[in-house]
Structure formats: structure tokens, C-alpha cells
Design a protein around this motif. Structure first.
Motif, mmCIF file in Angstrom:
data_model
loop_
_atom_site.group_PDB
_atom_site.id
_atom_site.type_symbol
_atom_site.label_atom_id
_atom_site.label_comp_id
_atom_site.label_asym_id
_atom_site.label_seq_id
_atom_site.Cartn_x
_atom_site.Cartn_y
_atom_site.Cartn_z
ATOM 1 N N GLY A 274 1.448 -36.498 4.992
ATOM 2 C CA GLY A 274 2.124 -36.270 6.257
ATOM 3 C C GLY A 274 3.551 -36.738 6.345
ATOM 4 O O GLY A 274 4.230 -36.454 7.335
ATOM 5 N N THR A 275 4.038 -37.465 5.341
ATOM 6 C CA THR A 275 5.433 -37.885 5.374
ATOM 7 C C THR A 275 6.323 -36.773 4.817
ATOM 8 O O THR A 275 5.854 -35.887 4.103
ATOM 9 C CB THR A 275 5.642 -39.155 4.530
ATOM 10 O OG1 THR A 275 5.184 -38.912 3.202
ATOM 11 C CG2 THR A 275 4.875 -40.314 5.119
ATOM 12 N N LYS A 276 7.608 -36.833 5.117
ATOM 13 C CA LYS A 276 8.497 -35.764 4.662
ATOM 14 C C LYS A 276 8.846 -35.901 3.189
ATOM 15 O O LYS A 276 9.436 -34.991 2.600
ATOM 16 C CB LYS A 276 9.768 -35.717 5.507
ATOM 17 C CG LYS A 276 10.779 -36.806 5.228
ATOM 18 C CD LYS A 276 12.060 -36.536 6.022
ATOM 19 C CE LYS A 276 13.160 -37.517 5.659
ATOM 20 N NZ LYS A 276 14.416 -37.229 6.358
ATOM 21 N N ILE A 277 8.532 -37.037 2.589
ATOM 22 C CA ILE A 277 8.665 -37.162 1.138
ATOM 23 C C ILE A 277 7.271 -37.319 0.550
ATOM 24 O O ILE A 277 6.361 -37.844 1.193
ATOM 25 C CB ILE A 277 9.560 -38.349 0.728
ATOM 26 C CG1 ILE A 277 8.902 -39.682 1.092
ATOM 27 C CG2 ILE A 277 10.940 -38.237 1.353
ATOM 28 C CD1 ILE A 277 9.615 -40.887 0.500
ATOM 29 N N LEU A 278 7.091 -36.843 -0.675
ATOM 30 C CA LEU A 278 5.803 -36.938 -1.348
ATOM 31 C C LEU A 278 5.740 -38.252 -2.108
ATOM 32 O O LEU A 278 6.606 -38.547 -2.937
ATOM 33 C CB LEU A 278 5.636 -35.754 -2.303
ATOM 34 C CG LEU A 278 4.410 -35.759 -3.218
ATOM 35 C CD1 LEU A 278 3.122 -35.807 -2.412
ATOM 36 C CD2 LEU A 278 4.429 -34.522 -4.123
ATOM 37 N N ARG A 279 4.711 -39.032 -1.805
ATOM 38 C CA ARG A 279 4.522 -40.310 -2.482
ATOM 39 C C ARG A 279 3.108 -40.409 -3.048
ATOM 40 O O ARG A 279 2.126 -40.194 -2.352
ATOM 41 C CB ARG A 279 4.768 -41.462 -1.521
ATOM 42 C CG ARG A 279 4.442 -42.859 -2.116
ATOM 43 C CD ARG A 279 3.233 -43.474 -1.461
ATOM 44 N NE ARG A 279 2.876 -44.759 -2.025
ATOM 45 C CZ ARG A 279 1.970 -45.569 -1.499
ATOM 46 N NH1 ARG A 279 1.331 -45.240 -0.405
ATOM 47 N NH2 ARG A 279 1.674 -46.702 -2.094
ATOM 48 N N THR A 280 3.025 -40.688 -4.338
ATOM 49 C CA THR A 280 1.755 -41.016 -4.962
ATOM 50 C C THR A 280 1.854 -42.428 -5.517
ATOM 51 O O THR A 280 2.952 -42.971 -5.695
ATOM 52 C CB THR A 280 1.394 -40.033 -6.093
ATOM 53 O OG1 THR A 280 2.347 -40.167 -7.163
ATOM 54 C CG2 THR A 280 1.383 -38.596 -5.592
ATOM 55 N N SER A 281 0.699 -43.022 -5.794
ATOM 56 C CA SER A 281 0.711 -44.418 -6.226
ATOM 57 C C SER A 281 -0.538 -44.719 -7.040
ATOM 58 O O SER A 281 -1.554 -44.021 -6.935
ATOM 59 C CB SER A 281 0.756 -45.341 -4.997
ATOM 60 O OG SER A 281 0.699 -46.709 -5.377
ATOM 61 N N VAL A 282 -0.451 -45.779 -7.807
ATOM 62 C CA VAL A 282 -1.666 -46.306 -8.428
ATOM 63 C C VAL A 282 -2.580 -46.833 -7.331
ATOM 64 O O VAL A 282 -2.128 -47.193 -6.242
ATOM 65 C CB VAL A 282 -1.343 -47.429 -9.431
ATOM 66 C CG1 VAL A 282 -0.533 -46.899 -10.590
ATOM 67 C CG2 VAL A 282 -0.592 -48.583 -8.749
ATOM 68 N N ASP A 283 -3.858 -46.880 -7.621
ATOM 69 C CA ASP A 283 -4.840 -47.378 -6.652
ATOM 70 C C ASP A 283 -5.394 -48.719 -7.128
ATOM 71 O O ASP A 283 -6.587 -48.893 -7.298
ATOM 72 C CB ASP A 283 -5.965 -46.354 -6.480
ATOM 73 C CG ASP A 283 -7.019 -46.839 -5.487
ATOM 74 O OD1 ASP A 283 -6.683 -47.656 -4.621
ATOM 75 O OD2 ASP A 283 -8.183 -46.411 -5.594
ATOM 76 N N HIS A 284 -4.500 -49.645 -7.408
ATOM 77 C CA HIS A 284 -4.935 -50.982 -7.791
ATOM 78 C C HIS A 284 -3.819 -51.959 -7.461
ATOM 79 O O HIS A 284 -2.703 -51.560 -7.110
ATOM 80 C CB HIS A 284 -5.313 -51.058 -9.274
ATOM 81 C CG HIS A 284 -4.229 -50.644 -10.218
ATOM 82 N ND1 HIS A 284 -3.088 -51.393 -10.442
ATOM 83 C CD2 HIS A 284 -4.099 -49.547 -11.011
ATOM 84 C CE1 HIS A 284 -2.314 -50.791 -11.320
ATOM 85 N NE2 HIS A 284 -2.895 -49.654 -11.674
ATOM 86 N N GLY A 285 -4.129 -53.223 -7.571
ATOM 87 C CA GLY A 285 -3.170 -54.248 -7.213
ATOM 88 C C GLY A 285 -2.370 -54.755 -8.395
ATOM 89 O O GLY A 285 -2.333 -54.139 -9.473
#
Length: 317
Positions: A274-285
């Protein structure tokens, strides 16, 4: 570095330098470079320090495409929570977002931060998602992999605050469909209930009845049956349910993510819808316990890059 034709450009924020972020970045460079042109939001001097700690001498740091944040270079102190690491990770993230805003990259990928380090650095956000909401409005957190995705109606708020938000469920479902329809491909979405046994018809609270009504109204507005449920959280991720559904919506953080991480910890990624930029990320700390041991899994990072490459066209304006 010259632009690579037909490759997506991605700005990568490096996360907390005292955790596993820099290790993942360095060890995975040769992998992700097959799919994209990475721009690392970091000083080359910091990458060199991390490379020395990892004894990774086969990577030419100077050849990497970097844009350093406008902040002093901190010292790496593995497994330590510091104000300096918090400030640097935030500035790296902010720079990645600016590059995406200006269309200089197709998407951003974020490596893990430490939320308390952000707090020590007086960053006014709990984490990436909250910052993205403040800067760009909407932001729905969804985590998972090709086998299973879990979106969160509420994410980083106290459990006692969740029931107060249930009345907003219908609007959330319509927004979720708008932002995720390119991923759904006519698939149904299972909603989890909030109370044990979905409240047993009101015996344990009426929140699940509100969720049930929101499902009906959302499907009516869409003119088709997309959302089903609510399903009790203790059976929602059973093998039979996962044969039927690939997308789930959880009313709060742990009820959705405990199952996901038990099943697909190394494979899962995090993305903000839903943000105007596409963001992906790792799913860990930050995984301080294994920082700079060259043992961190690269799979979540690679999957985050691949999903960004796959989705970038839907974000192109």
C-alpha cells in the motif's frame, strides 16, 4: 558501476551493523547480482571493516555500487545494542526510501534493524513499517513465502489495544484486496478469529462477530467471495487449511507469525503493502548470537530480492 540492462535496480538498507545484516549483504552479493543491480546504502569503509571481520577476502569492495548516508561511520561492535548503530541503520533506510521516491531504483530491500537501537538513537518510529506509514500513508504488513503469506490487521501494538481496532476491519479488507490483488490471482483469503474458538457465538467476546460481519460486507462490496472465515486460530494453519488457502489475515501479530515462522522461518520475507514505494525485507531479526560467524541463512534475503523483482512492474508509474 554501469547500469545493467534489463535488471531491476534495488536500494538496500543495511540494517544494524552489529547484527547479521552486513554479513548477509557481503555473502549474498554474487547471488542477488544475477537478478538485480544492487545499490548499497552504506560507506565502503564499513563494508571493508565487516569483510575483515568475516575474513571474506574474495570480494572486491571497491567494485560495489554504494551511496553512503550523510552520517558518521560507526564502529562495528558485534552483538552490541548501540545508539550509533541505530542512527546509521535509520539513515541507511531513509536514503533507500529517497532513492525509491526519486525513481532512481525500482524498489528497496531492508536488512534487519534493532528497534531498541533506533530508540537509543531517538528515531521516532518503532520500525520500518511505522516509518513507511508516517511518510507515505497506508502500510499493511504481510509476511511469508510462495507457500504461505500472512497479512496483519494489527502489527506492532500491544495486545490489549487490538480489540479496540476491530471495528475498522471492513475497510482494512478492502484496502488489502486493492493492494494484494496482483498477488492473489483469484485465490481466497482465510481470516483468523481473535478469541479462542472464534468466541463460541459470543460466549467469549463479540469481536469475532464483528469480523464475520466485516467479511460479509467486504465480499458484498467486491461483488465476489474473496474472504472466508473467521477460522479459529488453533486450526487455521493445519495441513488441511494450508491445502486450501495460501493467504491468511491475522488480527494481531503473534497469532499469525508464530505459525509462519515455525513452518517457513528461513524462507519467509516481509513486505509492506500500500505504500507508494515497493519495499521487501528479510523476515528475521539481527541475530546477535550468530553475528559475524558466517552462519546466517541467506534464503530470506534472496527471496525478498526475487519478490521485489517480480512485483516491481505493478509499482511502475
Amino acid at each position: 558501476m554501469q547500469n545493467l540492462p534489463n535488471k531491476a535496480k534495488v536500494a538496500i538498507s543495511i540494517g544494524d551493523i552489529n547484527g547479521i545484516g552486513l554479513e548477509i549483504l557481503l555473502r549474498a552479493h554474487h547471488i542477488i547480482s544475477k537478478y538485480c543491480e544492487p545499490i548499497y546504502c552504506v560507506h565502503k569503509e564499513l563494508l571493508a571493516s565487516a569483510s575483515n571481520l568475516l575474513e571474506k577476502t574474495n570480494l572486491n569492495i571497491q567494485s560495489l555500487n554504494t551511496l553512503p548516508p550523510h552520517t558518521p561511520i560507526p564502529q562495528i561492535t558485534p552483538a552490541k545494542i548501540t545508539q550509533e548503530s541505530g542512527k546509521y541503520s535509520f539513515e541507511s533506510f531513509a536514503l533507500a526510501c529517497k532513492l525509491a521516491e526519486k525513481k532512481e531504483v525500482d524498489f528497496i530491500t531492508t536488512l534487519p534493524i534493532h528497534k531498541h537501537a533506533w530508540h537509543l538513537a531517538k528515531v521516532p518510529y518503532i520500525g520500518h513499517t511505522e516509518a513507511l506509514r508516517e511518510w507515505y500513508g497506508e502500510g499493511i504488513m504481510m509476511l511469508g513465502c510462495e507457500k504461505m503469506f500472512v497479512a496483519l490487521f494489527s502489527d506492532h501494538i500491544a495486545l490489549k489495544e487490538v480489540p479496540k481496532q476491530i471495528g475498522k476491519y471492513q475497510g482494512f479488507l478492502l484496502r488489502f484486496f486493492k493492494y494484494a490483488k496482483n498477488l492473489l490471482k483469484d485465490e481466497k483469503v482465510a481470516l483468523l478469529g481473535i478469541n479462542p474458538h472464534c468466541g463460541d457465538n459470543g460466549l467469549m467476546g463479540n469481536e469475532d462477530e464483528i469480523i464475520k460481519d466485516a467479511i460479509k460486507e467486504a465480499n458484498k462490496s467486491l461483488g465476489k467471495e474473496i474472504f472466508l472465515g473467521p477460522f479459529s486460530g488453533d486450526v487455521a494453519f493445519s495441513p488441511r487449511m494450508r491445502e486450501t488457502f495460501r493467504f491468511f489475515i491475522a488480527p494481531y501479530h503473534d497469532i499469525g507469525l508464530s505459525a509462519l515462522k515455525a513452518l517457513y522461518f528461513d524462507e519467509s520475507i516481509n513486505m509492506t503493502l500500500g505504500t507508494k514505494i515497493l519495499r521487501t525485507s528479510v523476515d528475521h531479526g539481527v541475530a546477535y548470537d550468530i553475528a559475524y560467524t558466517s552462519t546466517a541463512s541467506l534464503q530470506s534475503y534472496e527471496n525478498a530480492i526475487l519478490l521485489g523483482v517480480k512485483l516491481k512492474e505493478s509499482y511502475a508509474k
